[in-house]
Every structure is written in C-alpha cells, then in structure tokens.
Scaffold this active site. Structure first.
Site, PDB file in Angstrom:
ATOM      1  N   VAL A  18       0.861  -1.173   0.000  1.00  8.89           N
ATOM      2  CA  VAL A  18       0.000   0.000   0.000  1.00  8.89           C
ATOM      3  C   VAL A  18       0.904   1.231   0.000  1.00  8.89           C
ATOM      4  O   VAL A  18       1.860   1.299   0.770  1.00  8.89           O
ATOM      5  CB  VAL A  18      -0.934  -0.009   1.235  1.00  8.89           C
ATOM      6  CG1 VAL A  18      -1.812   1.225   1.265  1.00  8.89           C
ATOM      7  CG2 VAL A  18      -1.796  -1.276   1.253  1.00  8.89           C
ATOM      8  N   ASP A  54     -11.418 -11.015   8.003  1.00  6.17           N
ATOM      9  CA  ASP A  54     -10.002 -10.908   8.356  1.00  6.17           C
ATOM     10  C   ASP A  54      -9.751  -9.677   9.219  1.00  6.17           C
ATOM     11  O   ASP A  54      -8.793  -8.936   9.000  1.00  6.17           O
ATOM     12  CB  ASP A  54      -9.161 -10.876   7.079  1.00  6.17           C
ATOM     13  CG  ASP A  54      -7.682 -11.118   7.363  1.00  6.17           C
ATOM     14  OD1 ASP A  54      -7.373 -11.772   8.384  1.00  6.17           O
ATOM     15  OD2 ASP A  54      -6.837 -10.640   6.597  1.00  6.17           O
TER      16      ASP A  54
HETATM   17  N1  LIG Z   1      -5.995   3.622   3.656  1.00 11.06           N
HETATM   18  C1  LIG Z   1      -4.838   3.416   4.293  1.00 11.06           C
HETATM   19  N2  LIG Z   1      -4.209   4.436   4.914  1.00 11.06           N
HETATM   20  C2  LIG Z   1      -3.048   4.228   5.574  1.00 11.06           C
HETATM   21  N3  LIG Z   1      -2.427   3.027   5.676  1.00 11.06           N
HETATM   22  C3  LIG Z   1      -3.012   1.981   5.085  1.00 11.06           C
HETATM   23  C4  LIG Z   1      -4.236   2.111   4.366  1.00 11.06           C
HETATM   24  N4  LIG Z   1      -4.593   0.893   3.894  1.00 11.06           N
HETATM   25  C5  LIG Z   1      -3.639   0.059   4.300  1.00 11.06           C
HETATM   26  N5  LIG Z   1      -2.688   0.682   5.008  1.00 11.06           N
HETATM   27  C6  LIG Z   1      -1.482   0.065   5.606  1.00 11.06           C
HETATM   28  O1  LIG Z   1      -1.045  -0.996   4.768  1.00 11.06           O
HETATM   29  C7  LIG Z   1      -1.123  -2.256   5.459  1.00 11.06           C
HETATM   30  C8  LIG Z   1      -1.530  -3.357   4.501  1.00 11.06           C
HETATM   31  O2  LIG Z   1      -2.771  -3.029   3.932  1.00 11.06           O
HETATM   32  P1  LIG Z   1      -3.908  -4.102   3.711  1.00 11.06           P
HETATM   33  O3  LIG Z   1      -4.267  -4.706   5.011  1.00 11.06           O
HETATM   34  O4  LIG Z   1      -5.035  -3.449   2.985  1.00 11.06           O
HETATM   35  O5  LIG Z   1      -3.158  -5.132   2.792  1.00 11.06           O
HETATM   36  P2  LIG Z   1      -3.213  -6.693   2.716  1.00 11.06           P
HETATM   37  O6  LIG Z   1      -2.189  -7.045   1.729  1.00 11.06           O
HETATM   38  O7  LIG Z   1      -4.592  -7.135   2.439  1.00 11.06           O
HETATM   39  O8  LIG Z   1      -2.801  -7.195   4.121  1.00 11.06           O
HETATM   40  P3  LIG Z   1      -3.203  -8.482   4.909  1.00 11.06           P
HETATM   41  O9  LIG Z   1      -3.727  -9.481   4.014  1.00 11.06           O
HETATM   42  O10 LIG Z   1      -1.947  -8.866   5.601  1.00 11.06           O
HETATM   43  O11 LIG Z   1      -4.262  -7.996   5.858  1.00 11.06           O
HETATM   44  C9  LIG Z   1      -2.131  -2.022   6.592  1.00 11.06           C
HETATM   45  O12 LIG Z   1      -1.909  -2.913   7.672  1.00 11.06           O
HETATM   46  C10 LIG Z   1      -1.840  -0.573   6.962  1.00 11.06           C
HETATM   47  O13 LIG Z   1      -0.706  -0.480   7.795  1.00 11.06           O
END
Ligand SMILES: Nc1ncnc2c1ncn2[C@@H]1O[C@H](COP(=O)(O)OP(=O)(O)OP(=O)(O)O)[C@@H](O)[C@H]1O
Ligand SMILES: [Mg+2]
Length: 345
Positions: A53, A170
């Site tokens: 992200v 999740d």
């Molecule tokens: N809108 C946002 N603003 C700020 N930080 C964010 C935002 N979205 C995500 N993050 C950061 O990025 C990290 C990973 O994002 P996200 O959980 O959406 O990804 P993921 O790949 O689906 O992770 P996982 O499957 O491990 O939960 C989050 O834990 C957070 O720290």
C-alpha cells in the site's frame, strides 16, 4: 487488453468487468475519469500478504490517497463471476460511505498479458496509522473511556458492513486504521481475501490469530466470525499481547482450546474437517484473571464475542446495544446474511 487471454467465450464477461470498473468512481459529483497516470506514488504505507500500500497524490485534486494493488490470476476460464460480484459489492459501498469504514475513491485495473494476471488498483482515503502501530505507540495502560471509543467505532463500522451483507473475515489490528483525531476505520475487506492467490504472489504468512474456530475447522460460518476477531482485538487493546498467538495453522486451535477449553457437545462446529477426538480435552483457564483493566461490562462484552457456538455468539447489532457501549445502531435496513460454508467460497 488482450482478448484471447480470457478466451472467446469469456469476452462478454471481460467487457462487463471493464465497463463496471470504468464506472467505479464513488459518490458525490462525478470527477473526470482517473487513470494511474494521475497519481504520483510516494512512500510505502504498509505491506500486507496481498500487496503493498502506497501513499499517492492525485495530481487532479492535489490530495493524498492510499493505493493498494491486488494481483489476481486471469486463468483460461476468464474472470470468475464471483470476482465480478465482489466488485459490484465494492461499487455499492463507494456510493454509501460510513465514517468508520475506509472509503474507496476509485478502482482501476490493468491486465498483464505476458504474466496472465489482472492488477486491480484500489484508491482509498488515507489514514495515519493502523491499530497495531497505534497500540505500540500509546501508553501501555489505556483508560476504559479511550478503549470504549475505539471499540465503539469498530462496532459501528462492522454493523454497517454486516447490514450490507458483507462479512469482513479478516479483522485484525493491522486491518483497522486510526487517525490522529482517533477516528477508527475498518479496512481491507472484500476482493482480496477470497480471490487472490496469496502463495502465488507473496511469501508473507497470513496470521490466523484472529480467526474463529469454525473458520479454522472449515465449517459453516456467518457474520459472527467477525465478532470473534473483535473479541481477540479487545483483549489486545487492553493487554497489548495477542490472545491466541498460534505459531502455525496446526497450533492455532490448540492455542484457543487451551484458554477457552475444548468445545464439547453442540459447541463443536458442525461438519468440521476435524473431529473432537483430534484434540486433547483442555479444560480452559479463567479469562477473568487473564485480562487487565477491564470493567465488568467490558469483560462481559469480550466474553460474548468468544462464545463457541456462532448462533449464541453476540452479533454486531446486539453489540451496539450492550451496556458496555450502548450505541445507536447504524441506520441501514439490515439485509439477510446467508449461512456460508467456508469451502464453497
Ligand atoms: N488507507 C490506508 N491508509 C493508511 N495506511 C493503510 C491504508 N490501507 C492500508 N494501510 C497500511 O497498509 C497495510 C496493509 O494493507 P492491507 O491490510 O489493505 O493489505 P493486505 O495485503 O490485504 O494485508 P493483509 O492481508 O496482511 O491484511 C495495513 O496494515 C496498513 O498499515
Ligand atoms: Mg491487511
């Protein structure tokens, strides 16, 4: 976009997906269609199992957003109907936002024909931290008023999702975002969890610490799986250590049963992939002595989240009315949530 990547028979489906995604700008006055070129990529905000992200600046409105890219295989069978359905759900959510759910600005997509993958870029509102980072940086003892403020907002966001027939599946501190003004927003629901092939794109291990036993045992589940996660998160808010830190998939259920006791009778999830006899008969420990600083009402709330039988576990609507929170429910006409079987998703 390559057409033969999806096969002639799936071309209609692909065109439908393309049209749907083109129309995915969210509510309010419709801005000019955005493309990835309109965004300047800044620092990485976080790394998850499904992608990175980044902070991005929209050169059209000068504002910062968070960009998350999800990578999916585009198999010979085309884009699954289920993905198209899920995108439709997200599209609905971009029109109806809630202060405790991260709002989506736009969804864009590109297809990498050489690698047979479809990349979906989600542009969403940017927040200051996730709850995991937040908890690491605030004093160890949290006043109950502050805990209640955080938990209440999580519950309002969750009630909104459940009212829209969306189960998060999740919830964990890393998927809950916090702003400087202590606004809390649920993030990371929808597309990524069901349809991306984690192992194909990342070596990151998905944590199971917050997962309900019926999900771990691949049994029927409903929206109360999210309440189980809420229970685990509440414990962490008060205690700063995870409640069930299973080192791996095999140990995760042992971790739960050791603390809560091995479920017996109807508490054992129906049609689970493992029988009761697979596990020792743990009697459990008193959770009351294991939590610090919780009032009686908070403790009761927490315990109701961790009831084994999903039918008896507290739901998100009931949680808002619990004496610990006593909040008005989200004013959305509730939709009926289907009982789902984990395997069939
Ligand atoms: N809108 C946002 N603003 C700020 N930080 C964010 C935002 N979205 C995500 N993050 C950061 O990025 C990290 C990973 O994002 P996200 O959980 O959406 O990804 P993921 O790949 O689906 O992770 P996982 O499957 O491990 O939960 C989050 O834990 C957070 O720290
Ligand atoms: Mg995440």
């Amino acid at each position: 976009m390559s057409e033969n990547l999806y096969g002639e028979e799936n071309r209609g489906e692909m065109v439908r997906l393309q049209k749907m995604m083109k129309n995915m700008n969210c509510g309010g006055p419709r801005p000019a269609a955005l493309t990835l070129k309109d965004f300047k990529v800044g620092e990485a905000l976080g790394k998850g199992a499904y992608g990175h992200v980044y902070r991005v600046r929209n050169m059209q409105d000068g504002k910062d957003y968070a960009l998350k890219q999800i990578v999916m295989s585009a198999s010979r069978d085309g884009v699954p109907q289920s993905v198209i359905r899920e995108i439709a759900v997200m599209k609905r959510l971009t029109r109806q936002t809630h202060p405790n759910v991260v709002s989506l600005r736009t969804v864009l997509h590109t297809v990498d024909t050489s690698r047979n993958i479809i990349k979906i870029a989600m542009i969403m509102e940017i927040c200051d931290w996730d709850l995991h980072t937040f908890l690491q940086n605030v004093p160890k003892v949290i006043p109950e008023k502050q805990a209640k403020h955080i938990i209440g907002q999580m519950m309002k966001g969750l009630d909104f999702l459940h009212s829209h027939a969306i189960i998060h599946r999740d919830l964990k501190p890393q998927n809950i975002l916090v702003n400087r003004d202590q606004t809390v927003k649920l993030a990371d629901f929808g597309l990524s969890k069901k349809y991306t092939n984690t192992s194909a794109f990342t070596t990151c291990v998905v944590t199971l610490w917050y997962r309900a036993p019926e999900v771990l045992l691949q049994s029927y589940y409903n929206s109360t799986v999210d309440m189980w996660s809420i229970g685990c998160i509440i414990y962490e808010i008060y205690n700063r250590v995870p409640l069930f830190p299973g080192p791996d998939e095999a140990q995760q259920l042992h971790e739960i049963f050791k603390k809560l006791g091995t479920p017996i009778g109807t508490d054992w999830p129906k049609q689970s992939v493992l029988t009761k006899d697979t596990f020792p008969h743990y009697t459990g420990i008193s959770m009351t002595s294991d939590v610090t600083g919780m009032s009686a009402a908070a403790l009761d709330f927490f315990k109701r989240c961790l009831i084994y039988d999903p039918a008896r576990r507290m739901g998100s609507r009931a949680a808002l009315g619990h004496e610990f929170l006593k909040l008005k429910p989200v004013s959305v006409k509730p939709r009926v949530l289907r009982q789902l079987r984990f395997n069939n998703l």
